[in-house]
Write an enzyme that holds these catalytic residues in place. Structure first.
Site, PDB file in Angstrom:
ATOM      1  N   LYS A   1      -7.725  -1.385  10.948  1.00  0.00           N
ATOM      2  CA  LYS A   1      -7.351  -1.733   9.705  1.00  0.00           C
ATOM      3  C   LYS A   1      -6.025  -0.676   9.550  1.00  0.00           C
ATOM      4  O   LYS A   1      -4.866  -1.297   8.979  1.00  0.00           O
ATOM      5  CB  LYS A   1      -8.130  -1.578   8.604  1.00  0.00           C
TER       6      LYS A   1
ATOM      7  N   HIS B   1      -2.500  10.426   0.472  1.00  0.00           N
ATOM      8  CA  HIS B   1      -2.927   8.837  -0.196  1.00  0.00           C
ATOM      9  C   HIS B   1      -2.693   8.913  -1.672  1.00  0.00           C
ATOM     10  O   HIS B   1      -2.056   8.243  -2.174  1.00  0.00           O
ATOM     11  CB  HIS B   1      -4.179   8.485   0.358  1.00  0.00           C
TER      12      HIS B   1
ATOM     13  N   ASP C   1       4.289 -14.592  11.479  1.00  0.00           N
ATOM     14  CA  ASP C   1       2.764 -15.082  10.771  1.00  0.00           C
ATOM     15  C   ASP C   1       1.775 -14.088  11.048  1.00  0.00           C
ATOM     16  O   ASP C   1       1.202 -13.874  12.190  1.00  0.00           O
ATOM     17  CB  ASP C   1       2.686 -16.475  11.804  1.00  0.00           C
TER      18      ASP C   1
ATOM     19  N   GLU D   1       0.834  -1.114   0.011  1.00  0.00           N
ATOM     20  CA  GLU D   1      -0.004   0.195  -0.062  1.00  0.00           C
ATOM     21  C   GLU D   1       0.702   1.093   0.005  1.00  0.00           C
ATOM     22  O   GLU D   1       1.724   1.542   0.838  1.00  0.00           O
ATOM     23  CB  GLU D   1      -0.929   0.014   1.250  1.00  0.00           C
TER      24      GLU D   1
HETATM   25  C1  MEV Z   1      -6.077   3.162   4.751  1.00  0.00           C
HETATM   26  O1  MEV Z   1      -5.318   1.795   4.280  1.00  0.00           O
HETATM   27  C2  MEV Z   1      -5.986   3.096   6.203  1.00  0.00           C
HETATM   28  C3  MEV Z   1      -7.000   4.204   6.830  1.00  0.00           C
HETATM   29  O2  MEV Z   1      -8.438   4.159   6.217  1.00  0.00           O
HETATM   30  C4  MEV Z   1      -7.244   4.131   8.334  1.00  0.00           C
HETATM   31  C5  MEV Z   1      -8.044   4.977   9.099  1.00  0.00           C
HETATM   32  O3  MEV Z   1      -9.052   5.288   8.372  1.00  0.00           O
HETATM   33  O4  MEV Z   1      -7.734   5.360  10.240  1.00  0.00           O
HETATM   34  C6  MEV Z   1      -6.462   5.480   6.335  1.00  0.00           C
END
Ligand code: MEV
Length: 442
Positions: free
Chosen positions: A280, A393, A296, A86
């Site tokens: 995430k 991003h 792992d 990513e």
């Molecule tokens: C993107 O991989 C992860 C985010 O969506 C985490 C978040 O929203 O806190 C930027």
């Protein structure tokens, strides 16, 4: 319907490739073969190591391996190895590391190192009788595993305890032997499972030989013997703190930023939809270092999410507080990691990653990886509560889009300038690219 292929694993690598290409790439055999072969390593010994990690290897699957420098953790400075696809993750980690470098760095502490495994079994007799008997033979379980645990005990680990648990109320006649282990610097899955399988044997043998049980009672059924990837007692805490006045970011005044940040964390504590995305983002930082260090990541993910749901509701793994003019932000997460065994001696890049970190032991690696998750979450929340996530991003993603479009190095440079002060949305990139390439744009 096609026929089942038999004995595939016995084919040579070339035969496997021939088979897959004939069957699934009949229209484009040359291209498919080239795709697989271009990832083979010329170094035959190295390729052999990779071929033998799994069954039916055709080729290698690359992930970028980058580093995020400037991580000050307990006053020591690390460059974190990160293997991830990513675009924005390494950049966000490095940015958060720099931010906290100037504000005292991260502190981290391992709270406990205990791992767990179970023998799940069915018993048709009286629980009190089983419990009383178990106390008298418990030593036998330790004795029967002495050979297996010898090396681990020499390293300071081993079996911590074995207890009998009654689950009869949830599932008729279901009981557990729950064992706890310290596997020191190894993740310990093989060690734990070997001990558990011996416990199952011992349980069966001892019950058969005991005159406490009738033959019917002694005839237990072992359902399975397996470690648990839920390790709430293999727990680490990482944290940052700083006077609020030093928390101004991206044109936002310090007081407003920390208040918005705290709200964002609290939203993730009460709202599972947000908590899932929040966590995430944490796992972006955690998995990247977990993979780079040959651990792992499925086990780490599974434990993290169960832990996040331990109150009965899925919640944020991080928390935040503003008190007496101080901003504090922390994570508590189970991380069952190893720094010996497994891939650590086999995979040259894993060895490299460990060396880069100063060959940490498992406790140190737990601290480093918890910090990576906390930093990543800080970076995400900082962006979300100030500029929005798309700016950073999409800037990182811009290169991916341009590569897909087949942009030249000059064109890439042009686009870097073009989007210097705006968010590069996909449609804008494509339309500007087309304009640039059109006869008029030149
Ligand atoms: C993107 O991989 C992860 C985010 O969506 C985490 C978040 O929203 O806190 C930027």
């Amino acid at each position: 319907m096609g026929k089942q292929i038999k004995g595939f694993s016995k084919f040579t690598k070339e035969e496997k490739i021939d088979w897959v290409i004939e069957k699934y790439f009949a229209d484009d055999q040359k291209e498919a073969r080239k795709t697989l072969e271009q990832y083979w390593n010329d170094n035959k010994d190295l390729q052999k190591i990779h071929d033998e990690f799994i069954e039916n290897t055709l080729t290698n699957y690359y992930l970028p391996f980058g580093i995020a420098p400037n991580f000050k953790i307990n006053n020591r400075i690390y460059a974190l190895p990160m293997a991830i696809e990513e675009s924005s993750v390494v950049a966000a980690a490095a940015k958060a590391a720099s931010f906290w470098f100037d504000r005292g760095g991260f502190t981290a502490k391992v709270k406990s190192m205990t791992k767990v495994g179970h023998v799940h079994f069915v018993y048709y007799g009286d629980y009190d009788k089983l419990w009383g008997w178990f106390q008298t033979v418990k030593d036998r379980f330790f004795r029967d595993t002495e050979d297996i645990t010898k090396n681990m005990r020499a390293r300071g680990g081993g079996i911590e305890d074995i207890v009998l648990i009654n689950k009869n109320y949830e599932e008729p006649n279901y009981y557990q032997l729950k064992a706890t282990f310290n596997t020191v610097d190894s993740m310990g899955a093989n060690f734990i499972n070997t001990c558990l399988e011996q416990f199952a044997q011992t349980l069966q043998n001892e019950m058969m030989e005991s005159d406490v049980f009738s033959p019917k009672e002694a005839d237990i059924q072992i359902i399975m013997s397996i470690l648990s990837n839920y390790t709430p007692e293999c727990l680490v805490r990482a944290e940052v703190e700083c006077p609020v006045e030093f928390m101004a970011v991206d044109g936002m005044e310090a007081g407003e930023f920390v208040q918005k940040f705290e709200r964002a964390v609290h939203v993730a504590r009460i709202e599972p939809y947000r908590a899932t995305t929040h966590n995430k983002g944490i796992m972006n930082g955690i998995d990247a270092v977990v993979i780079a260090t040959g651990n792992d990541f499925r086990a780490i993910e599974a434990a993290a999410h169960t832990y996040a749901a331990r109150t009965g509701q899925y919640r944020s793994l991080t928390d935040c507080e503003i008190k007496n003019g101080t901003f504090r932000f922390w994570i508590e997460i189970p991380l069952a990691l190893g720094t010996v065994g497994g891939l650590t001696t086999l995979h040259p890049m894993v060895k490299f990653a460990h060396k880069l970190l100063g060959n940490p032991n498992a406790e140190e690696l737990m601290k480093i990886i918890a910090v990576s998750g906390l930093a990543q979450n800080f970076g995400a929340l900082r962006a979300l509560t100030t500029t929005g996530i798309q700016q950073g991003h999409m800037k990182m993603h811009l290169l991916n889009v341009l590569n897909k479009l087949g942009a030249t190095e000059d064109e890439k440079e042009y686009f870097k300038n073009f989007f210097r002060d705006k968010v590069p949305h996909y449609s804008t990139i494509v339309s500007e690219f087309e304009r640039l390439r059109s006869p008029k744009g030149k």
